[in-house]
Design an enzyme around this catalytic site. Structure first.
Site, PDB file in Angstrom:
ATOM      1  N   GLU A 267       0.824  -1.168   0.017  1.00 35.91           N
ATOM      2  CA  GLU A 267       0.139   0.129   0.206  1.00 35.91           C
ATOM      3  C   GLU A 267       0.722   1.190   0.118  1.00 35.91           C
ATOM      4  OE1 GLU A 267      -3.631  -1.233   2.705  1.00 35.91           O
ATOM      5  OE2 GLU A 267      -1.550  -1.664   3.533  1.00 35.91           O
TER       6      GLU A 267
ATOM      7  N   CYS B 106       3.488   8.345   1.389  1.00 33.06           N
ATOM      8  CA  CYS B 106       3.965   7.361   2.265  1.00 33.06           C
ATOM      9  C   CYS B 106       4.047   6.115   1.491  1.00 33.06           C
ATOM     10  CB  CYS B 106       3.030   7.427   3.404  1.00 33.06           C
ATOM     11  SG  CYS B 106       3.554   6.079   4.748  1.00 33.06           S
TER      12      CYS B 106
ATOM     13  N   CYS C  95       6.448  -7.226   7.532  1.00 35.32           N
ATOM     14  CA  CYS C  95       7.461  -6.759   8.391  1.00 35.32           C
ATOM     15  C   CYS C  95       7.918  -7.558   9.306  1.00 35.32           C
ATOM     16  CB  CYS C  95       6.932  -5.338   9.089  1.00 35.32           C
ATOM     17  SG  CYS C  95       8.324  -4.537   9.963  1.00 35.32           S
TER      18      CYS C  95
ATOM     19  N   CYS D  86       6.981  -4.825  16.126  1.00 38.10           N
ATOM     20  CA  CYS D  86       6.482  -3.938  17.198  1.00 38.10           C
ATOM     21  C   CYS D  86       5.145  -4.202  17.588  1.00 38.10           C
ATOM     22  CB  CYS D  86       6.651  -2.607  16.430  1.00 38.10           C
ATOM     23  SG  CYS D  86       8.156  -1.931  16.297  1.00 38.10           S
TER      24      CYS D  86
ATOM     25  N   CYS E  55       1.877  -2.227  16.296  1.00 43.32           N
ATOM     26  CA  CYS E  55       1.951  -2.026  14.665  1.00 43.32           C
ATOM     27  C   CYS E  55       1.233  -3.161  13.784  1.00 43.32           C
ATOM     28  CB  CYS E  55       3.062  -1.701  14.143  1.00 43.32           C
ATOM     29  SG  CYS E  55       3.165  -1.358  12.314  1.00 43.32           S
TER      30      CYS E  55
ATOM     31  N   CYS F  24      -0.930   5.763  10.392  1.00 46.76           N
ATOM     32  CA  CYS F  24       0.075   4.974  10.843  1.00 46.76           C
ATOM     33  C   CYS F  24      -0.129   3.776  11.485  1.00 46.76           C
ATOM     34  CB  CYS F  24       0.883   5.781  11.653  1.00 46.76           C
ATOM     35  SG  CYS F  24       1.543   7.508  11.223  1.00 46.76           S
TER      36      CYS F  24
END
Ligand code: SAH
Length: 391
Positions: A103, A140, A147, A151, A154, A371
């Site tokens: 994205e 962005c 990933c 974290c 997230c 975010c």
């Protein structure tokens, strides 16, 4: 809302072809018996105009277009879906040629953002000369499909890392997103803050940065680009060296001490805060530029006044500006945003300590583009991790 998946391209694109510099094309074309100047022509089609389809490259001979097509030159990504939010944010879902998805998000600046940007930009001498009537957009982009950083707050890392993106796929996000700008909009800032950790596969990221900066391509200034990292110290040092400190750098810090940070960011065990701060002190920033410290505020985790005071002490002497991001909701994460009062208090403490400190306004929320929300949509998660069949 369902997200239609783009039909997978019959044959995957040869991604290396899009990530070549003119000099590399010159070497290839010498072997093909093509004149040298064709290299720059082709590079401009790809990296300036964002045209990946050889048949559209009208100033190349038909034979050469055919040869490029059979070598595998085609678009590295199709736009599978565009979600628009009422605040003007557009989230593009791109289908990669191997079936992966990423994205990217176009975020127009509001008045408020523009003010914050200008007051944070003592560092930026060109600001005043820009025509005021054009709307500045921040783009962005993502660097990985999934990933690996883990974290806790997230959504991007929920399904782990599926793969890193190739340089071609990183630059294609910029070239394709530009097609979705309104006529009065310009991409002013490019931030590597989408899905993935840009410094986790440094070489592809660095190549993409160089391609985007190339004067025969988009010619983007590194001052307009920000690479955001969880704090991979060797990558920060390399980025500083390779780009002479000119590349914008953002650090996802989120905590003023190792105890809190390790609880929410496993990577802190590997590169603890003292090491990270040393890398920031050593980053060869040009005068008047600053590193952005991102700090996601989580209720009762890292949002107390004493955290703000500790942060102010930690950052003392490092050229930084601080972006506070009230935690965006992520289902099942167990974290939530503090009250607006607490956010304001946190900001006040840092401002009083002399830092320029902004609260990042929530944008693109209704399309899950804020975010930490990228890849939150169930359709994407499903694509990565098919649920086991019912027993
Ligand atoms: N891996 C890079 C790039 C991701 S940037 C990095 O960590 O910097 C995305 C930014 O959003 C990071 O600062 C990340 O920590 C932050 N973020 C992640 N989840 C969030 C959430 N739920 N709410 C607010 N910010 C979040």
């Amino acid at each position: 809302m369902s997200t239609p998946t783009a039909p997978a391209t019959a044959e995957p694109a040869n991604l290396g072809l899009i990530a070549r510099f003119p000099e590399e094309w010159e070497a290839e074309f010498a072997a093909w018996g093509e004149p040298k100047y064709r290299a720059r022509q082709l590079f401009r089609w790809l990296l300036r105009r964002g045209e990946f389809e050889p048949s559209q490259m009208s100033d190349l001979a038909i034979g050469l277009r055919e040869r490029l097509r059979s070598a595998g030159l085609r678009t590295p990504a199709e736009v599978a879906h565009v979600k628009r939010s009422s605040d003007g944010t557009r989230k593009l879902l791109l289908a990669l040629s191997d079936g992966g998805q990423v994205e990217c998000v176009l975020i127009p600046m509001t008045r408020l953002d523009a003010d914050a940007d200008a007051s944070a930009a003592v560092e930026d001498e060109t600001e005043a000369s820009e025509p005021a009537e054009r709307t500045k957009v921040t783009l962005c982009i993502s660097t990985q499909f999934g990933c690996a950083m883990g974290c806790k707050f997230c959504a991007s890392g929920r399904a782990g890392l599926l793969r890193g993106l190739k340089a071609a796929e990183i630059v294609a996000q910029v070239l394709i997103s530009r097609r979705y700008l309104e006529p009065d909009e310009d991409i002013k800032n490019l931030v590597f803050m989408g899905m993935g950790e840009p410094l986790h596969h440094y070489d592809e990221t660095a190549r993409a940065l160089r391609l985007l900066m190339h004067p025969e391509g988009l010619g983007m200034s590194p001052r307009r680009i920000t690479v955001s990292t969880v704090g991979l110290v060797p990558g920060i040092r390399r980025l500083g060296r390779d780009f002479d400190g000119k590349m914008g750098l953002a650090i996802s810090l989120h905590a003023p001490n190792d105890e809190v940070r390790s609880r929410i960011m496993p990577m802190n065990e590997r590169y603890p805060i003292a090491e990270l701060m040393q890398a920031l002190r050593d980053y060869p920033l040009p005068k008047r530029r600053r590193v952005t410290i991102e700090y996601t505020l989580m209720d009762a985790v890292n949002d107390q006044p004493e955290h703000a005071e500790e942060l102010a002490r930690l950052l003392r002497g490092v050229p930084v500006k601080v972006n506070l991001i009230p935690m965006n909701p992520v289902d099942g994460s167990g974290f939530k945003a503090p009250s607006p009062g607490r956010v304001a208090e946190f900001q006040q403490i840092l401002s009083n300590a002399g830092y320029s400190c902004f609260v990042r306004t929530r944008r693109g929320d209704e399309v899950d583009a804020a975010c930490g929300q990228l890849a939150l949509s169930r359709d994407i998660i499903t694509l990565k991790r098919p649920s086991p069949p019912a027993q």
